[in-house]
Scaffold this active site. Sequence first.
Site, PDB file in Angstrom:
ATOM      1  N   TYR A   1       0.839  -1.205   0.000  1.00 51.47           N
ATOM      2  CA  TYR A   1       0.000   0.000   0.000  1.00 51.47           C
ATOM      3  C   TYR A   1       0.868   1.246   0.000  1.00 51.47           C
ATOM      4  O   TYR A   1       2.053   1.217   0.346  1.00 51.47           O
ATOM      5  CB  TYR A   1      -0.964   0.001   1.191  1.00 51.47           C
ATOM      6  CG  TYR A   1      -0.341   0.301   2.534  1.00 51.47           C
ATOM      7  CD1 TYR A   1      -0.220   1.613   2.999  1.00 51.47           C
ATOM      8  CD2 TYR A   1       0.117  -0.724   3.352  1.00 51.47           C
ATOM      9  CE1 TYR A   1       0.347   1.887   4.236  1.00 51.47           C
ATOM     10  CE2 TYR A   1       0.674  -0.464   4.586  1.00 51.47           C
ATOM     11  CZ  TYR A   1       0.794   0.843   5.030  1.00 51.47           C
ATOM     12  OH  TYR A   1       1.360   1.115   6.256  1.00 51.47           O
ATOM     13  N   CYS A   2       0.253   2.365  -0.408  1.00 57.63           N
ATOM     14  CA  CYS A   2       0.927   3.661  -0.421  1.00 57.63           C
ATOM     15  C   CYS A   2      -0.142   4.743  -0.290  1.00 57.63           C
ATOM     16  O   CYS A   2      -1.271   4.457   0.093  1.00 57.63           O
ATOM     17  CB  CYS A   2       1.758   3.840  -1.689  1.00 57.63           C
ATOM     18  SG  CYS A   2       0.797   3.755  -3.222  1.00 57.63           S
ATOM     19  N   THR A   3       0.190   5.980  -0.604  1.00 56.72           N
ATOM     20  CA  THR A   3      -0.738   7.091  -0.392  1.00 56.72           C
ATOM     21  C   THR A   3      -1.971   7.011  -1.287  1.00 56.72           C
ATOM     22  O   THR A   3      -3.104   7.032  -0.812  1.00 56.72           O
ATOM     23  CB  THR A   3      -0.023   8.435  -0.628  1.00 56.72           C
ATOM     24  OG1 THR A   3       1.142   8.496   0.184  1.00 56.72           O
ATOM     25  CG2 THR A   3      -0.945   9.605  -0.284  1.00 56.72           C
TER      26      THR A   3
ATOM     27  N   CYS B   1       2.359   1.494  -4.851  1.00 57.73           N
ATOM     28  CA  CYS B   1       2.093   0.093  -4.493  1.00 57.73           C
ATOM     29  C   CYS B   1       1.652  -0.722  -5.701  1.00 57.73           C
ATOM     30  O   CYS B   1       1.877  -1.933  -5.756  1.00 57.73           O
ATOM     31  CB  CYS B   1       1.092  -0.009  -3.352  1.00 57.73           C
ATOM     32  SG  CYS B   1      -0.487   0.817  -3.602  1.00 57.73           S
TER      33      CYS B   1
ATOM     34  N   ILE C   1      -4.190   4.686   0.601  1.00 56.98           N
ATOM     35  CA  ILE C   1      -4.739   5.071   1.901  1.00 56.98           C
ATOM     36  C   ILE C   1      -5.930   6.009   1.738  1.00 56.98           C
ATOM     37  O   ILE C   1      -6.924   5.914   2.463  1.00 56.98           O
ATOM     38  CB  ILE C   1      -3.641   5.744   2.753  1.00 56.98           C
ATOM     39  CG1 ILE C   1      -2.497   4.771   3.016  1.00 56.98           C
ATOM     40  CG2 ILE C   1      -4.214   6.262   4.074  1.00 56.98           C
ATOM     41  CD1 ILE C   1      -1.210   5.448   3.446  1.00 56.98           C
TER      42      ILE C   1
END
Length: 356
Positions: A199-201, A206, A228
């Site tokens: 996962y990432c922002t 990701c 996110i």
Amino acid sequence: MPVLHNRISNEELKARMLAETEPRTTVSFYKYFTIEDPKAFRDSLYVQFDKLKVFGRIYVAKEGINAQISVPQNKFEAFKAALFASHPALDQVRLNIALEDDGKSFWVLRLKVRERIVADGLDDESFNPANVGEYLQADRVNQMIDDPDTLFVDMRNHYEYEVGHFENAIEVPSDTFRDQLPMAVEMLQDNKDKNIVMYCTGGIRCEKASAYMLHNGFKNVYHVEGGIIEYARKAKEQGLPLKFVGKNFVFDERMGERISDDVIANCHQCGAPCDTHTNCLNDGCHLLFIQCPSCAAKFEGCCSEICREELKLPREEQRARRAGRENGIKIFNKSKGLLQTTMHIPAPEEDKDSAN
């Protein structure tokens, strides 16, 4: 011939933005797809977005587009129409709307052609970035996060992870995404039988990371759809418990969006609970660090006594001192090594040793 770049100083543009009363919406989006002529695509998009008073940062490359922008609310539908019509691959592209937004995130439109839309350092011609892991939406995220056979892997930088992350997520400790990719493969070599959730922002890092993990022999690879931002939005809409704790770091003037009430970080100067990032006000430093209100007053927005004293010097003397310093430091320094040196923050290994 239309003007294809900004001609006004940053200072004036920022002042205009701060004085502006027109409501704006901060939004991000990305898409991996082939752009045959990135320069022509960039110029066409600039003309349309400039007319709509879109501000922000957009990167265009042969592999696609990556954007973080703010749009006047009364022009948002026109913006969507222009974006969706700009290329068949962008028709109905997912837009990540900011969770916390005062409309003051950007003040100028910067649209640049890059080699890659996210710097990955990869030169392996056999790597196929289109072969990505399985998307996970909010409900599946919550189901898998408590599974002992699942590992959540944070593909953001150290300063992002520090203020907020998914419960029990693994940090890949690095200053850059290009360093994280091979590091993640090495760290997880003994877990190829587990489910790997990246996962990432907002999803762009990701998604590519999931493809890289598959390329390196991992089988059960997933990534959080929309990152996110989208997870938090959908979880709240659906009344799901939030499994992300703390704040989501964002790359604009806001520097963060509150996801949960938890404050999991500490002021880098006094150690008090705090998750507010700032840049040192000394133009010769600009170190990114966490500073509480008390230390902000004490150090006058600087990261150290040295920078505070330098900031008081005449402008010409400040410029003379900055001469010869690394150019990267003058803009936005995010190095963990420099942070540890300047703020006297121990490395994770040292911190662990001192706790035992």
